[in-house]
Design a protein around this motif. Structure first.
Motif, short mmCIF file in Angstrom:
data_model
loop_
_atom_site.label_atom_id
_atom_site.label_comp_id
_atom_site.label_asym_id
_atom_site.label_seq_id
_atom_site.Cartn_x
_atom_site.Cartn_y
_atom_site.Cartn_z
N UNK A 111 0.72 -1.27 -0.02
CA UNK A 111 -0.02 -0.04 -0.03
C UNK A 111 0.95 1.37 0.11
N UNK A 112 1.75 1.31 0.94
CA UNK A 112 2.78 2.32 0.94
C UNK A 112 3.55 2.57 -0.43
N UNK A 113 3.92 1.64 -0.99
CA UNK A 113 4.38 1.90 -2.30
C UNK A 113 3.66 2.32 -3.52
N UNK A 114 2.48 1.60 -3.41
CA UNK A 114 1.28 2.20 -4.25
C UNK A 114 1.14 3.56 -3.97
N UNK A 115 0.63 3.98 -2.89
CA UNK A 115 0.47 5.27 -2.58
C UNK A 115 1.55 6.44 -3.15
N UNK A 116 2.96 5.99 -2.87
CA UNK A 116 3.84 6.98 -3.02
C UNK A 116 4.12 7.30 -4.59
N UNK A 117 4.02 5.89 -5.30
CA UNK A 117 3.84 6.07 -6.69
C UNK A 117 2.82 6.76 -7.26
N UNK A 118 1.63 6.76 -6.75
CA UNK A 118 0.38 7.50 -7.46
C UNK A 118 0.71 8.71 -7.11
N UNK A 119 1.08 9.23 -5.77
CA UNK A 119 1.54 10.68 -5.37
C UNK A 119 2.41 11.16 -6.65
N UNK A 120 3.38 10.39 -6.96
CA UNK A 120 4.62 10.92 -7.80
C UNK A 120 4.23 11.19 -9.23
N UNK A 121 3.08 10.35 -9.48
CA UNK A 121 2.60 10.53 -10.83
C UNK A 121 1.77 11.66 -11.16
N UNK A 122 1.29 12.33 -9.91
CA UNK A 122 0.26 13.48 -10.40
C UNK A 122 0.90 14.49 -10.99
N UNK B 91 14.54 8.26 -4.69
CA UNK B 91 15.06 8.22 -5.88
C UNK B 91 14.72 6.97 -6.67
N UNK B 92 14.15 5.80 -5.84
CA UNK B 92 13.67 4.69 -6.27
C UNK B 92 12.29 5.02 -6.86
N UNK B 93 11.54 5.69 -6.23
CA UNK B 93 10.08 6.00 -6.56
C UNK B 93 10.22 6.70 -7.94
N UNK B 94 10.97 7.75 -7.92
CA UNK B 94 11.12 8.33 -9.05
C UNK B 94 11.51 7.47 -10.38
N UNK B 95 12.29 6.69 -10.12
CA UNK B 95 12.64 5.71 -11.33
C UNK B 95 11.54 4.88 -11.63
N UNK B 96 10.66 4.66 -10.81
CA UNK B 96 9.49 3.78 -11.12
C UNK B 96 8.64 4.63 -11.63
N UNK B 97 8.47 5.69 -11.33
CA UNK B 97 7.43 6.57 -11.91
C UNK B 97 7.56 7.06 -13.37
N UNK B 98 9.12 7.28 -13.65
CA UNK B 98 9.44 7.27 -14.93
C UNK B 98 9.06 6.26 -15.82
N UNK B 99 9.25 4.98 -15.41
CA UNK B 99 9.24 4.06 -16.38
C UNK B 99 7.71 3.66 -16.37
#
Lengths: 122, 122
Positions: A111-122, B91-99
């Motif tokens: 869940x944490x990972x999912x939330x962080x990615x979603x937040x980063x994608x905005x 950093x890792x989150x950013x990498x995932x987001x870019x991909x």
DNA sequence: ATGAATGTACCACTTGTCTTAGTACACTTC
DNA sequence: GAAGTGTACTAAGACAAGTGGTACATTCAT
């Protein structure tokens, strides 16, 4: 004006930048099967770099099966672009998967990972 | 036997591999705040490489605030490991987001991406 | 005090890779 | 035949990484 753009700052070699861009254009459908690529000399002239460098990029792409070169005629996108795109997607998925595994090993929950990615994608 | 492992095949410089591994160990909790790292000469001897290369890695880590070196005493993990871990995660989150952004540009939907990742994680 | 171990700072040198520059040849197209 | 294409080769320069060596100041254990 060229279909390629080069970043002279990065550590990535020019020939490798060309390789990546060709694969990217094919994946995006901007370059289609059997379509002709600009000649080694043309690209070199447009970018202001040496033909040998482009030649190296094209040779690498041919080795990968992405393009096909014919003496006297030119260089063309392979007729198996589907596989190229699939390989590219697989590579990206693998990269994402590895990173998620690392995040998990750091104690983050799904869940944490999912939330962080979603937040980063905005 | 060393706490570090070097890949001589990759294009990544040795000193950069050391930097990444130290950050990784801290993130994983294998290296804790204020803990002492092996000396420049010790690591160099264990890995069979030159002390200068390790010195460069340690200098880079100190510049980043990850470790602290003291003449005559040794090199120690910074007492602010929390920030190091947070930075690494970002950093890792950013990498995932870019991909993910790339995959979307290739026409994959959120569901497709999610499914492929889940399948890959099994 | 002494010696060993530590980090730190140089410098010269080698090595490998990338890139450039130039030349040459075979083939296709017009 | 001329122009354009891919291909091959060599020589040279630029640059980063790494090696090898030396030297110095500091800390710590003896």
């Amino acid at each position: 004006m060229s279909m390629f753009s080069i970043d002279f700052q990065t550590r990535m070699p020019i020939y490798e930048q060309i390789v990546n861009q060709v694969e990217k254009y094919i994946a995006l459908g901007l370059l289609k099967a059997n379509e002709q690529l600009p000649s080694v000399r043309q690209v070199a002239f447009d970018l202001g770099i040496n033909p040998n460098t482009i030649q190296r990029a094209y040779a690498e792409l041919e080795r990968k099966g992405v393009i096909v070169s014919v003496v006297g005629k030119g260089t063309f996108v392979s007729d198996k672009t589907d596989e190229v795109v699939k390989d590219k997607i697989d590579d990206i998925i693998d990269s994402i998967s590895e990173n998620i595994t690392i995040l998990k090993s750091l104690g983050l929950s799904d869940k944490e990972i999912k939330n962080k990615i979603l937040k980063d994608q905005e």
